[in-house]
Scaffold this active site. Structure first.
Site, PDB file in Angstrom:
ATOM      1  N   TYR A  14      -1.341   1.157   6.223  1.00  0.00           N
ATOM      2  CA  TYR A  14      -1.167   2.206   4.894  1.00  0.00           C
ATOM      3  C   TYR A  14       0.354   2.507   4.893  1.00  0.00           C
ATOM      4  O   TYR A  14       0.808   2.810   3.456  1.00  0.00           O
ATOM      5  CB  TYR A  14      -2.014   3.542   5.181  1.00  0.00           C
ATOM      6  CG  TYR A  14      -3.283   3.167   5.046  1.00  0.00           C
ATOM      7  CD1 TYR A  14      -3.938   3.021   3.875  1.00  0.00           C
ATOM      8  CD2 TYR A  14      -4.233   3.039   6.141  1.00  0.00           C
ATOM      9  CE1 TYR A  14      -5.177   2.711   3.560  1.00  0.00           C
ATOM     10  CE2 TYR A  14      -5.600   2.593   6.061  1.00  0.00           C
ATOM     11  CZ  TYR A  14      -6.118   2.660   4.682  1.00  0.00           C
ATOM     12  OH  TYR A  14      -7.463   2.509   4.501  1.00  0.00           O
ATOM     13  N   ASN A  72      -8.250   4.831  -7.074  1.00  0.00           N
ATOM     14  CA  ASN A  72      -6.985   4.295  -6.440  1.00  0.00           C
ATOM     15  C   ASN A  72      -6.092   5.207  -5.693  1.00  0.00           C
ATOM     16  O   ASN A  72      -6.297   6.535  -5.792  1.00  0.00           O
ATOM     17  CB  ASN A  72      -6.190   3.762  -7.779  1.00  0.00           C
ATOM     18  CG  ASN A  72      -6.850   2.505  -8.336  1.00  0.00           C
ATOM     19  OD1 ASN A  72      -7.739   1.990  -7.530  1.00  0.00           O
ATOM     20  ND2 ASN A  72      -6.127   2.278  -9.456  1.00  0.00           N
ATOM     21  N   ASP A 105      -2.865   4.925  -5.315  1.00  0.00           N
ATOM     22  CA  ASP A 105      -1.522   5.003  -5.754  1.00  0.00           C
ATOM     23  C   ASP A 105      -1.371   6.248  -6.644  1.00  0.00           C
ATOM     24  O   ASP A 105      -2.372   6.975  -6.897  1.00  0.00           O
ATOM     25  CB  ASP A 105      -0.988   3.628  -6.418  1.00  0.00           C
ATOM     26  CG  ASP A 105      -1.998   3.334  -7.670  1.00  0.00           C
ATOM     27  OD1 ASP A 105      -2.142   4.203  -8.532  1.00  0.00           O
ATOM     28  OD2 ASP A 105      -2.605   2.463  -7.860  1.00  0.00           O
ATOM     29  N   HIS A 109     -10.849   8.714  -3.657  1.00  0.00           N
ATOM     30  CA  HIS A 109     -10.645   8.178  -2.433  1.00  0.00           C
ATOM     31  C   HIS A 109      -9.311   8.504  -1.933  1.00  0.00           C
ATOM     32  O   HIS A 109      -8.903   7.632  -1.001  1.00  0.00           O
ATOM     33  CB  HIS A 109     -10.722   6.688  -2.671  1.00  0.00           C
ATOM     34  CG  HIS A 109     -11.991   6.011  -2.979  1.00  0.00           C
ATOM     35  ND1 HIS A 109     -12.339   4.610  -3.195  1.00  0.00           N
ATOM     36  CD2 HIS A 109     -13.260   6.567  -3.027  1.00  0.00           C
ATOM     37  CE1 HIS A 109     -13.614   4.574  -3.609  1.00  0.00           C
ATOM     38  NE2 HIS A 109     -14.314   5.600  -3.520  1.00  0.00           N
TER      39      HIS A 109
HETATM   40  P1  OAD Z   1     -12.056  -4.410  -6.281  1.00  0.00           P
HETATM   41  O1  OAD Z   1     -11.013  -5.241  -5.488  1.00  0.00           O
HETATM   42  O2  OAD Z   1     -13.287  -4.421  -5.736  1.00  0.00           O
HETATM   43  O3  OAD Z   1     -12.330  -4.855  -7.857  1.00  0.00           O
HETATM   44  C1  OAD Z   1     -11.457  -5.220  -8.601  1.00  0.00           C
HETATM   45  C2  OAD Z   1     -11.793  -5.167 -10.139  1.00  0.00           C
HETATM   46  O4  OAD Z   1     -10.624  -5.283 -10.953  1.00  0.00           O
HETATM   47  C3  OAD Z   1     -12.435  -6.289 -10.195  1.00  0.00           C
HETATM   48  O5  OAD Z   1     -13.602  -6.153 -10.967  1.00  0.00           O
HETATM   49  C4  OAD Z   1     -11.568  -7.417 -11.046  1.00  0.00           C
HETATM   50  O6  OAD Z   1     -12.342  -8.149 -11.882  1.00  0.00           O
HETATM   51  C5  OAD Z   1     -10.795  -6.366 -11.791  1.00  0.00           C
HETATM   52  N1  OAD Z   1      -9.632  -6.677 -12.073  1.00  0.00           N
HETATM   53  C6  OAD Z   1      -8.545  -7.596 -11.427  1.00  0.00           C
HETATM   54  N2  OAD Z   1      -7.297  -7.668 -12.154  1.00  0.00           N
HETATM   55  C7  OAD Z   1      -7.558  -7.171 -13.222  1.00  0.00           C
HETATM   56  C8  OAD Z   1      -6.778  -6.917 -14.545  1.00  0.00           C
HETATM   57  N3  OAD Z   1      -5.418  -7.410 -14.609  1.00  0.00           N
HETATM   58  N4  OAD Z   1      -7.389  -6.159 -15.516  1.00  0.00           N
HETATM   59  C9  OAD Z   1      -8.658  -5.745 -15.529  1.00  0.00           C
HETATM   60  N5  OAD Z   1      -9.473  -5.845 -14.529  1.00  0.00           N
HETATM   61  C10 OAD Z   1      -9.075  -6.468 -13.363  1.00  0.00           C
HETATM   62  O7  OAD Z   1     -11.483  -2.916  -6.428  1.00  0.00           O
HETATM   63  P2  OAD Z   1     -12.286  -1.455  -6.808  1.00  0.00           P
HETATM   64  O8  OAD Z   1     -13.444  -1.694  -7.604  1.00  0.00           O
HETATM   65  O9  OAD Z   1     -11.158  -0.367  -6.947  1.00  0.00           O
HETATM   66  O10 OAD Z   1     -12.226   2.029  -1.260  1.00  0.00           O
HETATM   67  O11 OAD Z   1     -12.850  -1.220  -5.372  1.00  0.00           O
HETATM   68  C11 OAD Z   1     -13.277   0.099  -5.113  1.00  0.00           C
HETATM   69  C12 OAD Z   1     -13.031   0.604  -3.654  1.00  0.00           C
HETATM   70  O12 OAD Z   1     -13.417  -0.513  -2.581  1.00  0.00           O
HETATM   71  C13 OAD Z   1     -11.582   1.067  -3.422  1.00  0.00           C
HETATM   72  O13 OAD Z   1     -11.202   2.337  -3.891  1.00  0.00           O
HETATM   73  C14 OAD Z   1     -11.495   0.757  -1.803  1.00  0.00           C
HETATM   74  C15 OAD Z   1     -12.128  -0.551  -1.558  1.00  0.00           C
HETATM   75  O14 OAD Z   1     -12.762  -0.611  -0.575  1.00  0.00           O
HETATM   76  C16 OAD Z   1     -11.800   2.275  -0.077  1.00  0.00           C
HETATM   77  O15 OAD Z   1     -10.858   1.995   0.605  1.00  0.00           O
HETATM   78  C17 OAD Z   1     -12.757   3.616   0.411  1.00  0.00           C
END
Ligand code: OAD
Length: 229
Positions: A53, A89, A91, A106
């Site tokens: 982190y 996120n 950030d 989160h």
């Molecule tokens: P993921 O890494 O699971 O998914 C990222 C998503 O962003 C995917 O669906 C990609 O298709 C999309 N993506 C990537 N680049 C992009 C761009 N330039 N424009 C638009 N879309 C884009 O991330 P999250 O869904 O945020 O939790 O993950 C959810 C949670 O899982 C996080 O908050 C974290 C993780 O484990 C914890 O740590 C508790």
């Protein structure tokens, strides 16, 4: 005034240089999530968790909001609708872009939490297993981020907002992590129009009325411009 709830995920910050979790080369391919994102991993090896982190905090501090974050801030500032951003996120790029109504379900890299007593305070740039809690003095301080097996922040407020929303959008999230993955269904059942904006269809795509494919930096400003038109 219409109520808009916007769920954001790692994809909205990808073009600001912050890695996603599940895309090719994503964080969970490089670090086992059981080690760095669970309470058990923290108890096993707090130094490793802090190292992970601390690096993400430094990276996030150097990142700048991209046109997608800026467009969402414009939408809120226009005051044509009541906008709530629910972000997964950790950030602070929504705030850096000027968004004010932001809920970090989160948690946040910028905050510290005592694993022993629950005290919260502003995190230093680098945290260490030796840091004492300003509340109870225990050296069990951790980043104030929600780990697997823990309950996200603000769920009551989020659920009430989803039920009262006229429009729900999910941006850059893979729809694989609950409870966020269920927000579209909840909003939809309560009557909201639902839109997904993502590079590719997510695991939850079937739950949305509309899908807009592309990079967040392109599709989000275009969508906001339509809403404000
Ligand atoms: P993921 O890494 O699971 O998914 C990222 C998503 O962003 C995917 O669906 C990609 O298709 C999309 N993506 C990537 N680049 C992009 C761009 N330039 N424009 C638009 N879309 C884009 O991330 P999250 O869904 O945020 O939790 O993950 C959810 C949670 O899982 C996080 O908050 C974290 C993780 O484990 C914890 O740590 C508790």
């Amino acid at each position: 005034m219409e109520k808009i709830v916007i769920l954001t995920g790692a994809g909205i910050s990808a073009e600001s240089g912050l890695g996603t979790f599940r895309d090719a080369g994503g964080l969970w391919q490089r670090y086992p999530l059981e080690d760095v994102a669970t309470p058990e991993g923290f108890v096993r090896n707090p130094a490793l968790v802090h190292e992970f982190y601390n690096a993400r905090r430094a990276q996030a501090a150097a990142a700048r909001p991209n046109p997608a974050h800026l467009a969402l801030a414009r939408l809120e500032a226009a005051r044509r609708a009541e906008v709530l951003i629910v972000t997964q996120n950790v950030d602070a790029l929504h705030e850096a872009a000027g968004s004010r109504n932001v809920l970090h379900m989160h948690g946040q890299l910028a905050r510290a939490l005592c694993h022993a007593c629950g005290w919260r305070w502003e995190a230093p740039a680098a945290m260490s297993p030796r840091d004492a809690c300003p509340g109870c003095g225990e050296a069990m301080t951790r980043p104030d981020v929600v780990w697997f097996g823990e309950i996200p922040h603000g769920m009551e407020r989020i659920e009430a907002a989803l039920v009262g929303a006229g429009l729900f959008a999910a941006i850059g999230t893979s729809g694989q992590v609950w409870p966020a993955a269920g927000f579209a269904q909840l909003a939809s059942a309560a009557g909201a129009h639902t839109v997904e904006l993502n590079l590719e269809p997510s695991a939850a795509s079937a739950d949305f009325d509309e899908f807009r494919q592309g990079r967040a930096s392109e599709v989000v400003p275009a969508w906001v411009a339509e809403l404000l038109d």
